[in-house]
Design a protein around this motif. Structure first.
Motif, short mmCIF file in Angstrom:
data_model
loop_
_atom_site.label_atom_id
_atom_site.label_comp_id
_atom_site.label_asym_id
_atom_site.label_seq_id
_atom_site.Cartn_x
_atom_site.Cartn_y
_atom_site.Cartn_z
N GLY A 106 0.81 -1.21 0.00
CA GLY A 106 0.00 0.00 0.00
C GLY A 106 0.85 1.26 0.00
N ALA A 107 1.96 1.25 0.75
CA ALA A 107 2.85 2.42 0.79
C ALA A 107 3.55 2.62 -0.55
N ILE A 108 4.00 1.53 -1.15
CA ILE A 108 4.66 1.65 -2.46
C ILE A 108 3.67 2.16 -3.50
N THR A 109 2.43 1.68 -3.43
CA THR A 109 1.40 2.18 -4.34
C THR A 109 1.14 3.67 -4.11
N ALA A 110 1.16 4.10 -2.86
CA ALA A 110 0.97 5.53 -2.58
C ALA A 110 2.14 6.35 -3.14
N PHE A 111 3.36 5.81 -3.07
CA PHE A 111 4.50 6.52 -3.65
C PHE A 111 4.41 6.57 -5.18
N VAL A 112 3.92 5.51 -5.80
CA VAL A 112 3.72 5.53 -7.25
C VAL A 112 2.65 6.56 -7.60
N ARG A 113 1.61 6.61 -6.80
CA ARG A 113 0.56 7.61 -7.01
C ARG A 113 1.12 9.02 -6.83
N THR A 114 2.05 9.18 -5.88
CA THR A 114 2.72 10.47 -5.70
C THR A 114 3.43 10.90 -6.97
N LEU A 115 4.15 9.98 -7.57
CA LEU A 115 4.88 10.27 -8.79
C LEU A 115 3.93 10.64 -9.93
N MET A 116 2.84 9.91 -10.07
CA MET A 116 1.90 10.20 -11.14
C MET A 116 1.24 11.57 -10.96
N VAL A 117 0.86 11.91 -9.72
CA VAL A 117 0.24 13.20 -9.46
C VAL A 117 1.27 14.32 -9.64
N GLY B 31 -0.08 18.07 -9.85
CA GLY B 31 -1.18 18.13 -8.90
C GLY B 31 -0.67 18.18 -7.47
N PRO B 32 -1.56 18.07 -6.50
CA PRO B 32 -1.17 18.11 -5.08
C PRO B 32 -0.55 16.78 -4.63
N TRP B 33 0.70 16.60 -4.95
CA TRP B 33 1.38 15.33 -4.72
C TRP B 33 1.79 15.12 -3.28
N MET B 34 1.91 16.16 -2.48
CA MET B 34 2.40 16.01 -1.11
C MET B 34 1.44 15.20 -0.23
N VAL B 35 0.18 15.22 -0.57
CA VAL B 35 -0.79 14.43 0.18
C VAL B 35 -0.47 12.95 0.06
N TRP B 36 -0.19 12.50 -1.16
CA TRP B 36 0.11 11.09 -1.38
C TRP B 36 1.47 10.71 -0.83
N LEU B 37 2.41 11.64 -0.82
CA LEU B 37 3.70 11.39 -0.19
C LEU B 37 3.52 11.18 1.31
N GLY B 38 2.68 11.98 1.91
CA GLY B 38 2.38 11.82 3.33
C GLY B 38 1.71 10.49 3.63
N GLY C 157 2.11 7.73 1.92
CA GLY C 157 3.14 6.70 1.79
C GLY C 157 4.01 6.60 3.03
N TRP C 158 4.45 7.74 3.56
CA TRP C 158 5.27 7.71 4.77
C TRP C 158 4.48 7.27 5.99
N PHE C 159 3.21 7.65 6.06
CA PHE C 159 2.36 7.19 7.16
C PHE C 159 2.24 5.67 7.13
N LEU C 160 2.03 5.10 5.94
CA LEU C 160 1.90 3.65 5.85
C LEU C 160 3.22 2.95 6.18
N PHE C 161 4.34 3.54 5.81
CA PHE C 161 5.61 2.94 6.20
C PHE C 161 5.79 2.97 7.72
N ALA C 162 5.35 4.04 8.37
CA ALA C 162 5.43 4.10 9.84
C ALA C 162 4.52 3.05 10.48
N VAL C 163 3.33 2.87 9.93
CA VAL C 163 2.43 1.83 10.44
C VAL C 163 3.03 0.45 10.22
N MET C 164 3.71 0.27 9.08
CA MET C 164 4.37 -1.01 8.81
C MET C 164 5.44 -1.30 9.85
N LEU C 165 6.17 -0.29 10.30
CA LEU C 165 7.18 -0.50 11.34
C LEU C 165 6.54 -0.97 12.64
N VAL C 166 5.36 -0.47 12.96
CA VAL C 166 4.66 -0.92 14.15
C VAL C 166 4.26 -2.38 14.01
#
Length: 118
Positions: free
Chosen positions: A73-84, A89-96, A98-107
């Protein structure tokens, strides 16, 4: 095109879709975790000789699959970041997201590591 002071606000539809995407990924991982936890309920975590490390298949699924779902899911969000970003477009939302999902993955990985070590 820089960071400028007069940046346009993020449309609410973009923000809503990013939050719904992140919530769906986390809820999907939690559902897999809950289903496999109920399937492995009552199974011993130790081998017959008392050593640890004899997990069943459902316990391995419980340890490895939810973090994998969140990483995908995080990798998909980063790909979506690149496409936006390419569409300007407003790409920072999707970057956020992606990083949120990586933090959840660490948990998830930390809790799974604790389950493997016990």
């Amino acid at each position: 095109m820089g960071w400028g002071v007069e940046r346009t606000p993020v449309p609410s539809g973009v923000l809503r879709s990013a939050v719904i995407y992140a919530a769906a990924v986390v809820v999907g991982a939690l559902i897999v975790l809950a289903v496999t936890a109920t399937m492995s309920w009552g199974r011993p975590l130790h081998c017959d000789d008392g050593t640890s490390g004899c997990l069943s298949v459902t316990q391995y699924v419980m340890v490895y699959v939810p973090p994998a779902i969140i990483v995908l899911g995080a990798i998909t969000a980063f790909v979506r970041t690149l496409m936006v970003w390419r569409r300007r477009g407003p790409w920072m939302v999707w970057l956020g997201v992606g990083w949120f999902l990586f933090a959840v993955m660490l948990v998830f990985v930390a809790s799974a590591g604790g389950a493997l070590m016990s």
